[in-house]
Design a protein around this motif. Structure first.
Motif, PDB file in Angstrom:
ATOM      1  N   SER A  95    -104.727   4.012  64.968  1.00 30.83           N
ATOM      2  CA  SER A  95    -104.811   3.333  66.265  1.00 30.83           C
ATOM      3  C   SER A  95    -105.322   4.370  67.265  1.00 30.83           C
ATOM      4  O   SER A  95    -104.813   5.482  67.298  1.00 30.83           O
ATOM      5  N   MET A 113    -106.240   5.350  71.244  1.00 29.93           N
ATOM      6  CA  MET A 113    -106.000   5.028  72.653  1.00 29.93           C
ATOM      7  C   MET A 113    -106.993   5.805  73.499  1.00 29.93           C
ATOM      8  O   MET A 113    -106.947   7.032  73.511  1.00 29.93           O
ATOM      9  N   ALA A 134    -108.588   0.926  71.672  1.00 30.15           N
ATOM     10  CA  ALA A 134    -108.459   0.185  72.928  1.00 30.15           C
ATOM     11  C   ALA A 134    -108.771   1.113  74.087  1.00 30.15           C
ATOM     12  O   ALA A 134    -108.261   2.241  74.147  1.00 30.15           O
ATOM     13  N   LEU A 135    -109.616   0.624  74.977  1.00 34.51           N
ATOM     14  CA  LEU A 135    -109.878   1.355  76.215  1.00 34.51           C
ATOM     15  C   LEU A 135    -108.750   1.000  77.191  1.00 34.51           C
ATOM     16  O   LEU A 135    -108.549  -0.168  77.522  1.00 34.51           O
ATOM     17  N   VAL A 136    -107.984   1.992  77.628  1.00 35.61           N
ATOM     18  CA  VAL A 136    -106.775   1.695  78.396  1.00 35.61           C
ATOM     19  C   VAL A 136    -106.832   2.191  79.840  1.00 35.61           C
ATOM     20  O   VAL A 136    -105.866   2.008  80.596  1.00 35.61           O
ATOM     21  N   GLY A 137    -107.935   2.795  80.226  1.00 39.73           N
ATOM     22  CA  GLY A 137    -108.051   3.254  81.609  1.00 39.73           C
ATOM     23  C   GLY A 137    -108.987   4.444  81.710  1.00 39.73           C
ATOM     24  O   GLY A 137    -109.700   4.752  80.747  1.00 39.73           O
ATOM     25  N   PRO A 138    -108.984   5.104  82.860  1.00 37.38           N
ATOM     26  CA  PRO A 138    -109.883   6.238  83.084  1.00 37.38           C
ATOM     27  C   PRO A 138    -109.457   7.472  82.278  1.00 37.38           C
ATOM     28  O   PRO A 138    -108.435   7.435  81.576  1.00 37.38           O
ATOM     29  N   ALA A 184    -105.985   8.414  80.483  1.00 34.74           N
ATOM     30  CA  ALA A 184    -105.187   7.213  80.195  1.00 34.74           C
ATOM     31  C   ALA A 184    -104.841   7.109  78.714  1.00 34.74           C
ATOM     32  O   ALA A 184    -103.751   6.641  78.351  1.00 34.74           O
ATOM     33  N   VAL A 218    -101.811   9.127  78.226  1.00 38.10           N
ATOM     34  CA  VAL A 218    -100.599   8.517  78.784  1.00 38.10           C
ATOM     35  C   VAL A 218    -100.062   7.446  77.840  1.00 38.10           C
ATOM     36  O   VAL A 218     -98.850   7.354  77.594  1.00 38.10           O
ATOM     37  N   VAL A 219    -100.964   6.640  77.278  1.00 41.04           N
ATOM     38  CA  VAL A 219    -100.514   5.597  76.348  1.00 41.04           C
ATOM     39  C   VAL A 219     -99.917   6.229  75.095  1.00 41.04           C
ATOM     40  O   VAL A 219     -98.878   5.779  74.599  1.00 41.04           O
ATOM     41  N   ALA A 234     -98.437   9.055  74.979  1.00 41.31           N
ATOM     42  CA  ALA A 234     -97.130   9.565  75.398  1.00 41.31           C
ATOM     43  C   ALA A 234     -96.104   8.433  75.454  1.00 41.31           C
ATOM     44  O   ALA A 234     -94.976   8.574  74.975  1.00 41.31           O
ATOM     45  N   ALA A 235     -96.503   7.296  76.034  1.00 46.14           N
ATOM     46  CA  ALA A 235     -95.584   6.150  76.109  1.00 46.14           C
ATOM     47  C   ALA A 235     -95.198   5.701  74.706  1.00 46.14           C
ATOM     48  O   ALA A 235     -94.037   5.342  74.444  1.00 46.14           O
TER      49      ALA A 235
END
Lengths: 294, 294, 294, 294
Positions: free
Chosen positions: D134, D136, D159-163, D166, D169-170, D172-173
């Motif tokens: 997967s 991110m 998946a493109l999740v932001g700038p 990001a 960060v995903v 990490a989450a």
């Protein structure tokens, strides 16, 4: 009298440098803020125009800087202290930074025959102004002894606690215990008040027994009155809790309470309390229970 | 001199009853353990054969019992204190129990015109023997005043902190702060030692500044030496942390630190440290980081 | 067809009793609220005027009550189930209560030759209405087998998980994991949103890997939209976390995460979210960081 | 076919580079370990003798490195990727590092007209070998689209999740939720076993309801059997929890559960479990309660 270079004339550094002048040292100061340098000159110090200018001719070089990146830049970076410092010079870093940064500085110093001490302080602005700081020192006994007159001029107590970096570890342990004690007292207050108990009377009892602490002694009335003028700001405690977690990681120990204290201080900052005294952790604790803190 | 019934002559109750005898009260004692009753009689008290026997004729009735179920049984239960106590009698419960149980006792007392005080103590066995307990009292000012000669005979300080149950809440807050302070000092020790710092010197610095506490003052050397003779046992602190969580639930407040302290004390007990001094929380903290504690 | 007494016709009990009627059982219902009893009678059940009246002649007695004190009163108390229940009767308690209360009920039942099962359920009101509850059962295999037709009429899955009390322990473990998963997802959301990440896209990734959970699957969109209609209320989860801590205390284990979940749910309740869905733990987590939640 | 430079041929990088070769890309590999480079050449790739050598002529440059310092050195340092990379090149960093380091790399890239994506992966060695990672991704839509063929060759989902940043960060989450879920399942297991409940049956119930998770589904049997072969090692999860705390600090949010997960993983490592699978958090949880784990 000994020539000292003092770099970093902020809230803490400025009064410390002034106290060194008063103690009879020849203090050449440098700071990015020219006004701070000028004030030291008015108080009897000398003004330097650069780090190199300050370091030139100094027998002792002192830094008092906000955080790790500043120390790395000012001490180890281009145009920094270690570019021009002479072998045999005593270098004292009063900054509160990570133990591993202090160790890195000490190693870089050793490579140049510089004698390095990490010497973070506690006691805040008032302690700096009144020359009653507590000083936690990492380094060798000989260098500690050589630095003693400096410590005497700015502090009340100085303790050699181990090799380079040890001063930072003790400072970190101190901030962990201080932050955690505020959290505990805050929870006690919230419990007492929410239970309809006379919190003043209740905390008086706590302050008279095994629960007693300097914080209960000095801060319980201001906390009960929700007076949170600093003192020591949440933002600074937040920086310090970052150092606590770094120190724990370096030492490979798990600190569940320290971790919760760090999360609590972070919450205080995120809730807009960064400029309040660290006793304002009470506000976070009571908001958590839907109480006060508006 | 005032006639006192004293029910519960255990580790704490026995010396307290003896100190009341010494202070000139006529003390009739009862306990399930006949030997304890006999010892009181040897010390100048009177022996009762039952709760009712002790309560009969007493102007003040005192209980000092291990936990909530004992208080419910001995005070409210069949053959209990409130079956035979006379209207107007002063009833002092020194037991450390849940605030809501103390309130229930107070309500039952009010229904019989009995004057009820909850008066948990801190200071441990040594405090009981030497009559220097701290006493946290919930009830009315008039009843507190009436009980003052009793408190003076067994303790050093007694404070009225609010209505019935308030004494228990303050005791709970005390145990929360005490347990949490041990946890913080333990984490400081583990961090210092794992970092190669001189922990004695480091704790000396902490004890001299804002991190100072009675626990650092009295216990740091024994903790560093891993000497955990009680003092106050983990098992008792475990019972008390249960009361803290109950009190928080009743007051509808959230105590994240209190909850972690309770989990830590529970861990100590589960690891076989129930009979050690509560400063043995250090062992749990260091085992968590794979250190010492074998 | 088997005669069943069903005591406790609340939000959960009413549809469960109705589903038993539909499955062909003869169900005599009792509740303090006469209207609830009347509704069951309209749905094909029989109305009882008292616990004793309901229990009279029943081959299986069922209770579905809010909390421990209700079970103690209705089952063990004066005029309660165990006063008139006949030896050999099967008694099923669907209430979610402390394991030790279930064990006490089982012991009291054994003394009367009553066959006792604790059988807490999960699935909420919707699960009760649609007869798709999950049922966690403590007791003997023989009694579980005898109760199987009842379980089939009200639930989708029933599992015998151990001796009396075991059903409650599994329910407690379930609520610990559910509450904790909400907390983790809430922290993930707060971290993503505060970092400027597309939280929908981010949670989609989490839901596709090792971080996947039923809660991420079913609740992530409603959480991101801050829609907190129950579902399962915070107040009920708060009650259940009290049972988790009691069960841990009884089992003598330390649950630091469970303790923090309990503190978080308590905070939600204290912040006025008692009637919101338990996914509203997100609100507490974001308020802690000074975000949203107004 | 597109020329790719792939730098970092470790446990993850080697199979990813091989899968790119298999997908038809021309892959020039570099690693400090010459043997890793030779293996890639055997598998149809090309061997480079330095970073600059690999980057020369590449249309896409990829790095897969252990941690922040490696990325800073290999990408931004002397002789690093950004010294010789041509404007317009697509640069994909698959490393799991701090969001702020990814942002720093993106800024440095922007200054050279390099198109930068941070693209940390989950799925572990097995996912890399089987090309089912997967991914991110942080960056722009256009760059994400341009990188799609690469992602398709090494992963299952991207998946493109932001700038920029990001993706980190995903990741990490994700690690926060995964670590926390292990902790919750571990506490559930300890509670069940210590209560004398059939833990297999109990976890089956949990896995069938709202407590369900991928971890319960895939790992409950191995956890109950105390089989902790990695999988994903504690040491790596420890590194990732450091990133979680850094990301929270950068985003100015307080994560009490994340902080406790980090402390728990640190404890596992300190207890000598660094090479065990992260499900071995169970061992820490049970040792805390004085159980198993020897």
């Amino acid at each position: 009298m000994t020539d000292i270079a003092f770099i970093g004339l902020g809230i803490m550094g400025a009064p410390m440098a002034r106290n060194l002048v008063r103690a009879g040292f020849t203090v050449t100061g440098y700071d990015l803020a020219a006004a701070a340098v000028a004030r030291l000159a008015e108080d009897g110090g000398k003004a330097a125009g650069s780090v190199a200018d300050a370091v030139d001719g100094a027998e002792i070089v002192i830094t008092m800087l906000p955080a790790d990146p500043h120390v790395e830049a000012v001490v180890l970076g281009e145009g920094g202290v270690f570019e021009t410092i002479k072998p045999g010079t005593l270098f004292i870093d009063f900054s509160t930074i990570k133990p591993e940064t202090s160790q890195k500085v000490a190693e870089a110093g050793a490579a140049k025959d510089v004698r390095v001490l990490d010497a973070p302080v506690s006691g805040g602005e008032a302690g700096a102004v009144n020359a009653v700081l507590s000083i936690m020192v990492g380094g060798t006994q000989a260098d500690f002894d050589a630095a003693k007159p400096v410590f005497d001029a700015v502090g009340k107590v100085a303790a050699l606690v181990g090799p380079n970096g040890a001063g930072q570890v003790v400072k970190a342990a101190n901030q962990l215990v201080v932050g955690g004690t505020y959290a505990l007292v805050a929870e006690a207050i919230v419990l007492l008040e929410a239970s309809g108990v006379d919190a003043h009377a209740g905390l008086d009892v706590l302050a008279g027994g095994l629960a007693a602490s300097r914080i209960l002694e000095l801060k319980r009335e201001s906390m009960l009155a929700r007076q949170f003028q600093p003192g020591f700001r949440i933002d600074l405690h937040h920086k310090d809790m970052g150092i606590v977690l770094d120190a724990a990681r370096q030492a490979e120990v798990s600190l569940p309470f320290g971790s919760q204290v760090a999360a609590l201080v972070q919450a205080a900052r995120a809730q807009g309390l960064g400029d309040a005294d660290h006793s304002a952790l009470l506000t976070v604790v009571e908001r958590l229970s839907g109480r006060g803190g508006n």
